[in-house]
Design an enzyme around this catalytic site. Sequence first.
Site, PDB file in Angstrom:
ATOM      1  N   HIS A  98       4.648   3.880 -11.716  1.00 52.23           N
ATOM      2  CA  HIS A  98       5.386   3.949 -12.906  1.00 52.23           C
ATOM      3  C   HIS A  98       6.175   2.813 -12.932  1.00 52.23           C
ATOM      4  O   HIS A  98       6.835   2.474 -11.768  1.00 52.23           O
ATOM      5  CB  HIS A  98       6.053   5.380 -13.066  1.00 52.23           C
ATOM      6  CG  HIS A  98       7.233   5.587 -12.166  1.00 52.23           C
ATOM      7  ND1 HIS A  98       8.299   5.061 -12.235  1.00 52.23           N
ATOM      8  CD2 HIS A  98       7.134   6.368 -11.080  1.00 52.23           C
ATOM      9  CE1 HIS A  98       9.343   5.675 -11.337  1.00 52.23           C
ATOM     10  NE2 HIS A  98       8.454   6.378 -10.438  1.00 52.23           N
ATOM     11  N   ASP A 110      12.164   3.127  -5.977  1.00 55.80           N
ATOM     12  CA  ASP A 110      11.511   4.056  -6.969  1.00 55.80           C
ATOM     13  C   ASP A 110      11.724   3.405  -8.515  1.00 55.80           C
ATOM     14  O   ASP A 110      12.884   3.594  -8.934  1.00 55.80           O
ATOM     15  CB  ASP A 110      12.125   5.396  -6.968  1.00 55.80           C
ATOM     16  CG  ASP A 110      11.735   6.320  -7.949  1.00 55.80           C
ATOM     17  OD1 ASP A 110      10.800   6.188  -8.310  1.00 55.80           O
ATOM     18  OD2 ASP A 110      12.478   7.541  -8.111  1.00 55.80           O
ATOM     19  N   GLU A 143       8.191   7.505 -16.863  1.00 56.63           N
ATOM     20  CA  GLU A 143       8.026   8.560 -15.990  1.00 56.63           C
ATOM     21  C   GLU A 143       9.073   9.266 -15.780  1.00 56.63           C
ATOM     22  O   GLU A 143       9.192  10.457 -15.557  1.00 56.63           O
ATOM     23  CB  GLU A 143       7.338   7.918 -14.605  1.00 56.63           C
ATOM     24  CG  GLU A 143       6.929   8.912 -13.564  1.00 56.63           C
ATOM     25  CD  GLU A 143       7.966   9.256 -12.646  1.00 56.63           C
ATOM     26  OE1 GLU A 143       7.692  10.280 -11.727  1.00 56.63           O
ATOM     27  OE2 GLU A 143       8.991   8.809 -12.602  1.00 56.63           O
ATOM     28  N   GLU A 144      10.290   8.401 -15.568  1.00 62.39           N
ATOM     29  CA  GLU A 144      11.583   9.246 -15.171  1.00 62.39           C
ATOM     30  C   GLU A 144      12.097  10.324 -16.380  1.00 62.39           C
ATOM     31  O   GLU A 144      12.716  10.932 -16.169  1.00 62.39           O
ATOM     32  CB  GLU A 144      12.635   8.021 -14.880  1.00 62.39           C
ATOM     33  CG  GLU A 144      12.192   7.379 -13.552  1.00 62.39           C
ATOM     34  CD  GLU A 144      12.266   8.082 -12.187  1.00 62.39           C
ATOM     35  OE1 GLU A 144      12.416   9.378 -12.379  1.00 62.39           O
ATOM     36  OE2 GLU A 144      12.156   7.594 -11.286  1.00 62.39           O
ATOM     37  N   ASP A 175       4.119   6.106  -5.575  1.00 69.66           N
ATOM     38  CA  ASP A 175       5.479   6.286  -5.921  1.00 69.66           C
ATOM     39  C   ASP A 175       6.539   6.182  -4.792  1.00 69.66           C
ATOM     40  O   ASP A 175       6.187   6.968  -3.846  1.00 69.66           O
ATOM     41  CB  ASP A 175       5.534   7.688  -6.801  1.00 69.66           C
ATOM     42  CG  ASP A 175       7.112   7.825  -7.449  1.00 69.66           C
ATOM     43  OD1 ASP A 175       7.524   6.850  -7.283  1.00 69.66           O
ATOM     44  OD2 ASP A 175       7.077   8.930  -8.304  1.00 69.66           O
TER      45      ASP A 175
END
Length: 232
Positions: A98, A110, A143-144, A175
């Site tokens: 992502h 991340d 994604e988050e 990830d």
Amino acid sequence: CTFGEKAIAADAAGADAVIVYNNTTGALNGTLGGLEPNSAPAMGITQAEGQSLLAAMANGPVTMTMVLDKTLEERQTFNVLAETETGRDDNVVMLGAHLDGVHDGAGINDNGSGSADILETAVQLGKVNKLNNKVRFAWWGAEELGLLGSDHYVADLQANDPEALDDIATYLNFDMIASPNYIIGVYDADESTYEAPVEVPAGSAETEDVFTDFFDGTGQPWVDTEFSGRSD
């Protein structure tokens, strides 16, 4: 349950709203996922605020007034997809990571780490003249905020090209792979160490074998990690 599932269950039970308090110290930064018409309004508070509220409720009904400083707006996001020119297109190996990060983070681990890793893999595979299987790369958006990019991709294939889903032999997700406090872990798809809390997709155990055989062949120690179905 995810936060979104909690809010849907609460609505079904007749709740007017949901207040989720953290199970540890610090702010609660859970996401509700995509738009869900059958969800009760929901918000998160700290552990201390939750415990204080529960203590007050133990003495009888509690009336609360909350002032929320929130903005709701619609924004566009996108996925980026690419694949190799050679290889079997009915047995695609897919890699994904992502692109976004949480608001309060630098994003370098991340998930700048996963995005950069599969980009470098794509660069190196671009130098290979022939591949047994096509390799498809996906950089997911949002994604988050609830796996929005990857969910859209799969839903679009289900609706418009379901045979293309069957052509994907395996999917590898990258990830947070740049932590200095790392382990060499492989998802335990054959459940030899951990019972999976989700259904393990067909082909996952064979994919695990590829990794573990490679590590064993190079003398690299590794450990099983629970096949949790996390992330994209």
